[in-house]
Design a protein around this motif. Structure first.
Motif, PDB file in Angstrom:
ATOM      1  N   LEU A   1       0.837  -1.191   0.000  1.00 27.46           N
ATOM      2  CA  LEU A   1       0.000   0.000   0.000  1.00 27.46           C
ATOM      3  C   LEU A   1       0.877   1.248   0.000  1.00 27.46           C
ATOM      4  CD1 LEU A   1      -2.881   1.175   0.120  1.00 27.46           C
ATOM      5  CD2 LEU A   1      -2.691   1.114   2.600  1.00 27.46           C
ATOM      6  N   ASP A   2       1.917   1.202   0.782  1.00 29.03           N
ATOM      7  CA  ASP A   2       2.860   2.321   0.846  1.00 29.03           C
ATOM      8  C   ASP A   2       3.542   2.550  -0.500  1.00 29.03           C
ATOM      9  OD1 ASP A   2       3.713   4.320   2.590  1.00 29.03           O
ATOM     10  OD2 ASP A   2       5.635   3.307   2.919  1.00 29.03           O
ATOM     11  N   ASP A   3       3.808   1.479  -1.240  1.00 30.35           N
ATOM     12  CA  ASP A   3       4.438   1.590  -2.562  1.00 30.35           C
ATOM     13  C   ASP A   3       3.562   2.337  -3.569  1.00 30.35           C
ATOM     14  OD1 ASP A   3       6.708   0.296  -1.743  1.00 30.35           O
ATOM     15  OD2 ASP A   3       6.150  -1.652  -2.599  1.00 30.35           O
ATOM     16  N   LEU A   4       2.260   2.416  -3.327  1.00 29.38           N
ATOM     17  CA  LEU A   4       1.384   3.158  -4.224  1.00 29.38           C
ATOM     18  C   LEU A   4       1.611   4.663  -4.112  1.00 29.38           C
ATOM     19  CD1 LEU A   4      -2.003   1.272  -3.735  1.00 29.38           C
ATOM     20  CD2 LEU A   4      -0.410   1.068  -5.651  1.00 29.38           C
ATOM     21  N   ASP A   5       2.323   5.088  -3.071  1.00 34.80           N
ATOM     22  CA  ASP A   5       2.654   6.492  -2.847  1.00 34.80           C
ATOM     23  C   ASP A   5       1.396   7.352  -2.765  1.00 34.80           C
ATOM     24  OD1 ASP A   5       4.506   8.447  -2.285  1.00 34.80           O
ATOM     25  OD2 ASP A   5       4.749   9.033  -4.381  1.00 34.80           O
ATOM     26  N   LEU A   6       0.377   6.833  -2.073  1.00 37.17           N
ATOM     27  CA  LEU A   6      -0.883   7.568  -1.951  1.00 37.17           C
ATOM     28  C   LEU A   6      -0.740   8.823  -1.115  1.00 37.17           C
ATOM     29  CD1 LEU A   6      -3.371   4.639  -1.446  1.00 37.17           C
ATOM     30  CD2 LEU A   6      -2.962   5.967  -3.510  1.00 37.17           C
ATOM     31  N   ASP A   7       0.231   8.828  -0.200  1.00 40.42           N
ATOM     32  CA  ASP A   7       0.366  10.004   0.640  1.00 40.42           C
ATOM     33  C   ASP A   7       0.753  11.239  -0.161  1.00 40.42           C
ATOM     34  OD1 ASP A   7       2.849   8.868   0.154  1.00 40.42           O
ATOM     35  OD2 ASP A   7       3.675   9.402   2.104  1.00 40.42           O
ATOM     36  N   ALA A   8       1.279  11.042  -1.380  1.00 43.43           N
ATOM     37  CA  ALA A   8       1.648  12.177  -2.222  1.00 43.43           C
ATOM     38  C   ALA A   8       0.426  12.988  -2.619  1.00 43.43           C
ATOM     39  CB  ALA A   8       2.383  11.692  -3.469  1.00 43.43           C
ATOM     40  N   SER A   9      -0.742  12.363  -2.744  1.00 47.38           N
ATOM     41  CA  SER A   9      -1.941  13.086  -3.164  1.00 47.38           C
ATOM     42  C   SER A   9      -2.997  13.153  -2.062  1.00 47.38           C
ATOM     43  CB  SER A   9      -2.537  12.423  -4.406  1.00 47.38           C
ATOM     44  OG  SER A   9      -2.921  11.095  -4.116  1.00 47.38           O
ATOM     45  N   LEU A  10      -2.696  12.625  -0.904  1.00 53.54           N
ATOM     46  CA  LEU A  10      -3.689  12.531   0.163  1.00 53.54           C
ATOM     47  C   LEU A  10      -4.203  13.896   0.606  1.00 53.54           C
ATOM     48  CD1 LEU A  10      -4.992  10.197   1.742  1.00 53.54           C
ATOM     49  CD2 LEU A  10      -3.348  10.609   3.547  1.00 53.54           C
ATOM     50  N   GLU A  11      -3.357  14.873   0.702  1.00 54.62           N
ATOM     51  CA  GLU A  11      -3.763  16.184   1.199  1.00 54.62           C
ATOM     52  C   GLU A  11      -4.667  16.947   0.237  1.00 54.62           C
ATOM     53  OE1 GLU A  11      -3.396  17.259   4.305  1.00 54.62           O
ATOM     54  OE2 GLU A  11      -2.530  15.289   4.646  1.00 54.62           O
ATOM     55  N   GLU A  12      -4.553  16.671  -1.067  1.00 55.15           N
ATOM     56  CA  GLU A  12      -5.333  17.448  -2.033  1.00 55.15           C
ATOM     57  C   GLU A  12      -6.532  16.705  -2.603  1.00 55.15           C
ATOM     58  OE1 GLU A  12      -2.005  16.220  -5.271  1.00 55.15           O
ATOM     59  OE2 GLU A  12      -1.694  17.589  -3.606  1.00 55.15           O
ATOM     60  N   SER A  13      -6.760  15.478  -2.144  1.00 61.09           N
ATOM     61  CA  SER A  13      -7.848  14.676  -2.696  1.00 61.09           C
ATOM     62  C   SER A  13      -8.636  14.012  -1.573  1.00 61.09           C
ATOM     63  CB  SER A  13      -7.283  13.609  -3.637  1.00 61.09           C
ATOM     64  OG  SER A  13      -6.427  12.741  -2.921  1.00 61.09           O
ATOM     65  N   VAL A  14      -9.747  13.408  -1.953  1.00 61.28           N
ATOM     66  CA  VAL A  14     -10.469  12.506  -1.060  1.00 61.28           C
ATOM     67  C   VAL A  14     -10.037  11.109  -1.480  1.00 61.28           C
ATOM     68  CG1 VAL A  14     -12.743  11.553  -0.481  1.00 61.28           C
ATOM     69  CG2 VAL A  14     -12.437  14.037  -0.675  1.00 61.28           C
ATOM     70  N   THR A  15      -9.585  10.307  -0.528  1.00 63.31           N
ATOM     71  CA  THR A  15      -9.095   8.971  -0.830  1.00 63.31           C
ATOM     72  C   THR A  15     -10.027   7.938  -0.198  1.00 63.31           C
ATOM     73  OG1 THR A  15      -6.816   9.767  -0.877  1.00 63.31           O
ATOM     74  CG2 THR A  15      -7.129   7.392  -0.638  1.00 63.31           C
ATOM     75  N   VAL A  16     -10.540   7.033  -1.038  1.00 60.56           N
ATOM     76  CA  VAL A  16     -11.419   5.960  -0.592  1.00 60.56           C
ATOM     77  C   VAL A  16     -10.682   4.646  -0.825  1.00 60.56           C
ATOM     78  CG1 VAL A  16     -13.614   4.770  -0.966  1.00 60.56           C
ATOM     79  CG2 VAL A  16     -13.497   7.270  -1.146  1.00 60.56           C
ATOM     80  N   VAL A  17     -10.500   3.870   0.236  1.00 52.28           N
ATOM     81  CA  VAL A  17      -9.778   2.601   0.133  1.00 52.28           C
ATOM     82  C   VAL A  17     -10.724   1.457   0.485  1.00 52.28           C
ATOM     83  CG1 VAL A  17      -7.772   1.256   0.856  1.00 52.28           C
ATOM     84  CG2 VAL A  17      -7.618   3.762   0.779  1.00 52.28           C
ATOM     85  N   GLU A  18     -11.100   0.676  -0.536  1.00 45.89           N
ATOM     86  CA  GLU A  18     -11.883  -0.538  -0.303  1.00 45.89           C
ATOM     87  C   GLU A  18     -10.951  -1.617   0.222  1.00 45.89           C
ATOM     88  OE1 GLU A  18     -14.435  -1.901  -3.449  1.00 45.89           O
ATOM     89  OE2 GLU A  18     -14.737   0.123  -4.221  1.00 45.89           O
ATOM     90  N   TRP A  19     -11.457  -2.457   1.102  1.00 44.97           N
ATOM     91  CA  TRP A  19     -10.681  -3.549   1.694  1.00 44.97           C
ATOM     92  C   TRP A  19      -9.450  -3.000   2.423  1.00 44.97           C
ATOM     93  CZ3 TRP A  19     -13.087  -8.161   1.405  1.00 44.97           C
ATOM     94  CH2 TRP A  19     -13.971  -8.378   0.353  1.00 44.97           C
ATOM     95  N   GLY A  20      -9.558  -1.780   2.949  1.00 44.53           N
ATOM     96  CA  GLY A  20      -8.388  -1.121   3.534  1.00 44.53           C
ATOM     97  C   GLY A  20      -8.187  -1.351   5.012  1.00 44.53           C
ATOM     98  N   GLY A  21      -9.099  -2.050   5.671  1.00 45.38           N
ATOM     99  CA  GLY A  21      -8.973  -2.279   7.106  1.00 45.38           C
ATOM    100  C   GLY A  21      -7.673  -2.959   7.470  1.00 45.38           C
ATOM    101  N   GLY A  22      -6.980  -2.400   8.451  1.00 45.10           N
ATOM    102  CA  GLY A  22      -5.699  -2.954   8.886  1.00 45.10           C
ATOM    103  C   GLY A  22      -4.527  -2.479   8.053  1.00 45.10           C
ATOM    104  N   LEU A  23      -4.811  -1.733   6.982  1.00 44.92           N
ATOM    105  CA  LEU A  23      -3.739  -1.235   6.105  1.00 44.92           C
ATOM    106  C   LEU A  23      -3.756   0.282   5.972  1.00 44.92           C
ATOM    107  CD1 LEU A  23      -4.069  -3.730   3.101  1.00 44.92           C
ATOM    108  CD2 LEU A  23      -2.289  -3.734   4.843  1.00 44.92           C
ATOM    109  N   ALA A  24      -4.898   0.820   5.585  1.00 42.36           N
ATOM    110  CA  ALA A  24      -4.971   2.222   5.171  1.00 42.36           C
ATOM    111  C   ALA A  24      -5.007   3.197   6.336  1.00 42.36           C
ATOM    112  CB  ALA A  24      -6.196   2.426   4.280  1.00 42.36           C
ATOM    113  N   GLU A  25      -5.387   2.753   7.506  1.00 41.71           N
ATOM    114  CA  GLU A  25      -5.527   3.668   8.641  1.00 41.71           C
ATOM    115  C   GLU A  25      -4.240   4.429   8.930  1.00 41.71           C
ATOM    116  OE1 GLU A  25      -8.129   0.033   9.432  1.00 41.71           O
ATOM    117  OE2 GLU A  25      -6.063   0.369   8.831  1.00 41.71           O
TER     118      GLU A  25
END
Length: 153
Positions: A89-113
């Motif tokens: 999940l970290d390799d997707l580099d989602l934190d790069a766009s997290l501040e400027e977007s709304v991020t919805v993660v399906e099946w994200g429990g235990g990972l995305a928090e």
């Protein structure tokens, strides 16, 4: 906040309402069994945010970015089902766009928090009669106030 949604259309319509309290930097973690309505909810969120492109399950591409089309904020839609752990999940580099977007993660429990100090956990359970029982739990930030606003609409 708890509610029951009788049809997939009701789930999408609730997503439109939910979009009304979302803002850049928000993280939503969706959990529930296959067919529970996670993608239908995200479709509603996308409609409410007025983003472009059809919102479909990103199972095979893992993540899609839907740009605003009349709206102001991009929607990042992630399916963490095939990810084997936090590192992927970290390799997707989602934190790069997290501040400027709304991020919805399906099946994200235990990972995305871990992507944000504040997030909304959306648990969807599909009953035998196809009604979806939805529980929204805010973690950190001002989610309690925003959920109260949502409940009042």
């Amino acid at each position: 906040m708890r509610l029951s949604l009788a049809t997939p259309t009701d789930t999408r319509e609730f997503g439109i309402r939910l979009a009304g309290v979302l803002r850049p930097g928000d993280l939503l973690v969706l959990s529930g069994p296959l067919g529970a309505g996670k993608t239908a909810l995200t479709q509603g969120i996308g409609a409410g945010m007025r983003v472009s492109g059809a919102i479909t399950s990103p199972t095979f591409v893992i993540a899609r970015v839907h740009r605003p089309d009349g709206g102001k904020v991009p929607l990042v839609h992630v399916d963490a089902y095939r990810l084997s752990g936090v590192d992927e999940l970290d390799d997707l580099d989602l934190d790069a766009s997290l501040e400027e977007s709304v991020t919805v993660v399906e099946w994200g429990g235990g990972l995305a928090e871990q992507l944000s100090d504040a997030y909304l956990l959306v648990e969807i359970d599909r009953r035998d009669d196809d009604v979806r029982d939805v529980t929204l739990t805010g973690h950190g930030g001002d989610w309690v106030e925003r959920l109260a606003t949502l409940a009042a609409t």
